[in-house]
Write an enzyme that holds these catalytic residues in place. Structure first.
Site, PDB file in Angstrom:
ATOM      1  N   ASP A 289      36.341  18.670  39.405  1.00  0.00           N
ATOM      2  CA  ASP A 289      36.505  19.578  38.272  1.00  0.00           C
ATOM      3  C   ASP A 289      38.008  19.716  38.023  1.00  0.00           C
ATOM      4  O   ASP A 289      38.716  20.366  38.809  1.00  0.00           O
ATOM      5  CB  ASP A 289      35.895  20.943  38.582  1.00  0.00           C
ATOM      6  CG  ASP A 289      34.370  20.931  38.641  1.00  0.00           C
ATOM      7  OD1 ASP A 289      33.803  19.894  39.064  1.00  0.00           O
ATOM      8  OD2 ASP A 289      33.753  21.943  38.274  1.00  0.00           O
TER       9      ASP A 289
ATOM     10  N   LYS B 162      33.691  21.432  30.516  1.00  0.00           N
ATOM     11  CA  LYS B 162      33.473  22.724  31.179  1.00  0.00           C
ATOM     12  C   LYS B 162      34.317  23.787  30.505  1.00  0.00           C
ATOM     13  O   LYS B 162      35.480  23.548  30.182  1.00  0.00           O
ATOM     14  CB  LYS B 162      33.836  22.576  32.662  1.00  0.00           C
ATOM     15  CG  LYS B 162      33.730  23.840  33.501  1.00  0.00           C
ATOM     16  CD  LYS B 162      34.059  23.524  34.961  1.00  0.00           C
ATOM     17  CE  LYS B 162      34.186  24.784  35.807  1.00  0.00           C
ATOM     18  NZ  LYS B 162      34.536  24.476  37.216  1.00  0.00           N
TER      19      LYS B 162
ATOM     20  N   LYS C 240      29.179  22.366  31.201  1.00  0.00           N
ATOM     21  CA  LYS C 240      29.156  23.365  32.275  1.00  0.00           C
ATOM     22  C   LYS C 240      29.857  24.639  31.832  1.00  0.00           C
ATOM     23  O   LYS C 240      31.078  24.694  31.802  1.00  0.00           O
ATOM     24  CB  LYS C 240      29.830  22.808  33.533  1.00  0.00           C
ATOM     25  CG  LYS C 240      29.874  23.802  34.703  1.00  0.00           C
ATOM     26  CD  LYS C 240      30.542  23.191  35.927  1.00  0.00           C
ATOM     27  CE  LYS C 240      30.748  24.218  37.034  1.00  0.00           C
ATOM     28  NZ  LYS C 240      31.398  23.634  38.241  1.00  0.00           N
TER      29      LYS C 240
END
Length: 332
Positions: A168, A232, A268
């Site tokens: 991430d 995300k 996400k």
């Protein structure tokens, strides 16, 4: 949404792609072309976006569908601890919880992943060994992203070498807001390369710092063009994190990206999603915007720490008709 019960997370195939799809390779050929493309995207109708997100959030679901939605949401959680006080023991306990969220009920699905700092990847891998739970690691000088590229890439390589299945990364919001899109694009492609063939890449925009919905749309396309496997919303470290509106906008972006390129990208939302009611609202957004192809933990995740406990409490309430005591779930 289908009412078929979700299964535990399955092993993910190798990362789908690297770099811009052939259908859009011309728009990344130069800084000017990239800027023209991003600023040529349709402007966002903020009032319409927020009204649609609010409307979808009022949908109610019946008991059978709610039971399915709770299990689906559990299977989509990236169970997260990103604190300076994290210890190997805490991470191992979190990993055990990810594998078996409810020790009293073996029918409860495992979570999708455990998300930790790079130096905790080895402990997390040990804790989830033998299961399908992934280990995700924040990297690239999380959460600010203020570090030289060489440092960011070293961060990524350390996490991957320790066994991270997913990375991430945070974008350089300062560069993005200054209009230096090429720098952001090049950093994402470099991180994607550092992930190698074994790790999927989630690109974090920190939507609360991007100021406008137009910027969130541009960041979404920029991340996908550069090779993101997921986009995300947030780090969870600022005041404004995932919201129904910014998540809806990103879902529309991945839908349109697949329509144009044939490439599917995951989404996400992270930060601020704490209750089962919140999670169900986001699942409705997914179902109504991109459909069942994204109703799977390979394509949709919740970045959360406290959400899982509420999902487990509500799951137990549906099964028994009563709420359990406060010691039914662990305090993470």
């Amino acid at each position: 949404m289908s009412s078929t019960a979700p299964t535990s997370p399955q092993p993910s195939p190798a990362p789908e792609r690297a770099g811009a799809p052939a259908a859009l390779s011309d728009v990344t050929a130069s800084d000017g072309a990239l800027r023209r493309f991003l600023h040529g995207l349709p402007g966002v109708d903020a009032v319409g976006l927020e009204a649609r997100a609010a409307s979808l959030g009022t949908r109610s679901i019946k008991t059978t569908a709610k039971a399915y939605a709770i299990d689906l949401a559990i299977s989509m959680v990236d169970l997260t601890t990103l604190e300076g006080a994290d210890t190997p023991g805490k991470v191992r306990a979190l990993g055990a919880k990810a594998v078996r969220p409810d020790p009293t009920d073996r029918t409860a699905p495992a979570t999708a992943a455990v998300c930790v700092y790079p130096d905790m990847v080895a402990a997390a891998k040990e804790a989830v060994a033998g299961s399908a739970v992934k280990v995700a690691s924040v990297a690239t000088a999380f959460p600010a992203g203020r570090a030289p590229l060489a440092v960011k890439l070293a961060d990524v390589r350390e996490a991957v070498a320790a066994g991270a299945d997913e990375i991430d990364m945070v974008i350089d919001r300062g560069a993005f807001l200054a209009g230096n899109y090429r720098k952001v694009f090049d950093e994402i492609t470099a991180v994607k390369e550092a992930c190698g063939a074994s790790a999927r890449l989630k690109v974090i925009f920190e939507t609360g710092e991007l100021s406008t919905y137009d910027n969130i749309r541009r960041a979404s396309w920029l991340g996908m063009l550069a090779g993101a496997d997921f986009i995300k919303t947030s780090t969870g470290k600022v005041a404004v994190n995932a919201t129904p509106a910014n998540t809806l906008l990103m879902l529309e972006a991945v839908r349109d990206f697949r329509a144009q390129t044939g490439v599917q990208v995951g989404v996400k939302p992270a930060g601020g999603i704490r209750t089962t009611k919140d999670a169900v609202k986001f699942l409705v957004l997914v179902n109504e915007t991109v459909g069942e192809d994204w109703l799977d933990n390979h394509w949709f995740r919740f970045g959360a720490s406290s959400l899982l406990n509420d999902l487990l409490m509500q799951r137990q309430k549906l099964a028994t008709g009563r709420y359990s005591g406060p010691d039914y779930v662990t305090v993470d």
